[in-house]
Design a protein around this motif. Sequence first.
Motif, PDB file in Angstrom:
ATOM      1  N   CYS A  28      71.930 -16.397 -94.754  1.00 41.07           N
ATOM      2  CA  CYS A  28      71.645 -14.908 -94.723  1.00 41.07           C
ATOM      3  C   CYS A  28      72.870 -14.203 -94.120  1.00 41.07           C
ATOM      4  N   ARG A  29      73.652 -14.984 -93.388  1.00 39.18           N
ATOM      5  CA  ARG A  29      75.016 -14.224 -92.805  1.00 39.18           C
ATOM      6  C   ARG A  29      74.610 -12.918 -92.165  1.00 39.18           C
ATOM      7  N   CYS A  54      68.396 -16.246 -90.500  1.00 37.12           N
ATOM      8  CA  CYS A  54      67.887 -17.404 -90.867  1.00 37.12           C
ATOM      9  C   CYS A  54      68.138 -18.463 -90.007  1.00 37.12           C
ATOM     10  N   GLY A  55      69.156 -18.236 -88.975  1.00 34.08           N
ATOM     11  CA  GLY A  55      69.383 -19.444 -87.993  1.00 34.08           C
ATOM     12  C   GLY A  55      70.061 -20.822 -88.481  1.00 34.08           C
ATOM     13  N   CYS A  97      73.253 -21.216 -89.143  1.00 39.17           N
ATOM     14  CA  CYS A  97      74.707 -21.772 -88.986  1.00 39.17           C
ATOM     15  C   CYS A  97      74.814 -21.664 -87.429  1.00 39.17           C
ATOM     16  N   CYS A 152      77.585 -16.678 -88.003  1.00 45.15           N
ATOM     17  CA  CYS A 152      78.001 -15.606 -88.697  1.00 45.15           C
ATOM     18  C   CYS A 152      77.857 -14.349 -87.976  1.00 45.15           C
TER      19      CYS A 152
HETATM   20  S1  FES Z   1      73.695 -17.806 -91.844  1.00 48.41           S
HETATM   21 FE1  FES Z   1      71.737 -16.837 -91.286  1.00 48.41          FE
HETATM   22  S2  FES Z   1      71.834 -16.679 -89.192  1.00 48.41           S
HETATM   23 FE2  FES Z   1      73.945 -17.230 -90.049  1.00 48.41          FE
END
Ligand code: FES
Length: 341
Positions: free
Chosen positions: A290-291, A295-296, A298, A328
């Motif tokens: 998701c950046r 989403c968690g 990374c 991110c």
């Molecule tokens: S890419 Fe989803 S929380 Fe960092």
Amino acid sequence: MKLVCEEASLLTARMKSFRLMPVSDTDIMADNALPGEYFVFNFDNGDNNSLQRCYTLVSAEQGKFYEFIIEDRGAGSASNVISRLLQQRKEVNISGRGGNITFNTIKNKKNVLLIAGGVGITLPMALIRECFKSYGYSAPGVFVQLILSCHDLGSVPCLNELLDLHTQCGWFSMRIHVTRVRLDKSSDFVRAGRIDLSIDEIKGVPESAIVCGGADFAQSMVTAVSTRFPQALIAVEAFSSGRSLDHIVESDTHKKEITLKSMGKVISVDSGLTVLDNLISHNVSIRNMCRSGICGSCKFRLHSGEVRSEPDFCLSAKDKSEKIHLACCSFPSENAVIDII
Ligand code: FES
């Protein structure tokens, strides 16, 4: 999957709509790409720095076209690079998709509140278009209200389309809060000043609220919605502050080092880029979707040193106490030793 731009249209001084066509088959979009989902664009900034950005799919006809709205943040930004590449009809690689806020999220809800800040309007725009496809001009018992915060009316993409829907569809209304220009008159759809959910009028009691915008805006709106409408189901799409996330010009005064402890690798990083962008530009493999701190995927552990972290929507208090961060949403502020989890 590769996409190429078929048509670009100017929506505001900084925002363009890009209608993209597939040039190769892939599983990524073959499986019913739903407006509201985001797609991961991979591209090169011309200096062999590979970049990834996520953009929300605003509308689509399966296998034929996919429309995205991109705000160009000016020279040196990733959004400027991708806008240029698309206009030059260069093929762009899509490596993934994510996000779960689509028409399915709201289709059985009688009262839906959409709150957006700035370019965060793209996800509500996708949902409103899908509502129109399904409801047409009339949907008895259904009410969707959009509250949008923006600098001025000129910065609102698709304003005519929204106004048409506001005036013609019984199920839809919108109010735009203009924060940077003085208004001589207010109307039923435009007000001066920031959104204040403690006093602003909201029709009925929303069953579902969808909040989209920068991380600080989103966090304050989530707090305000949950205080006023504690029963509402809240879904969030947030992104880190544009300048930090989007700025790709390197400066020597920004240089720090990150040591990847278990890989035994040291990389020189730019504090103006996220930890994620720094790792990717050094070809360090790290999961990400998701950046936006949602989403968690990374996560990394900070063993020593410091990073500056922006608000996120998924780390628990336990994660934070164990020095887990999201790449991110973090920027290198000092030399640091980390491990990707
Ligand atoms: S890419 Fe989803 S929380 Fe960092």
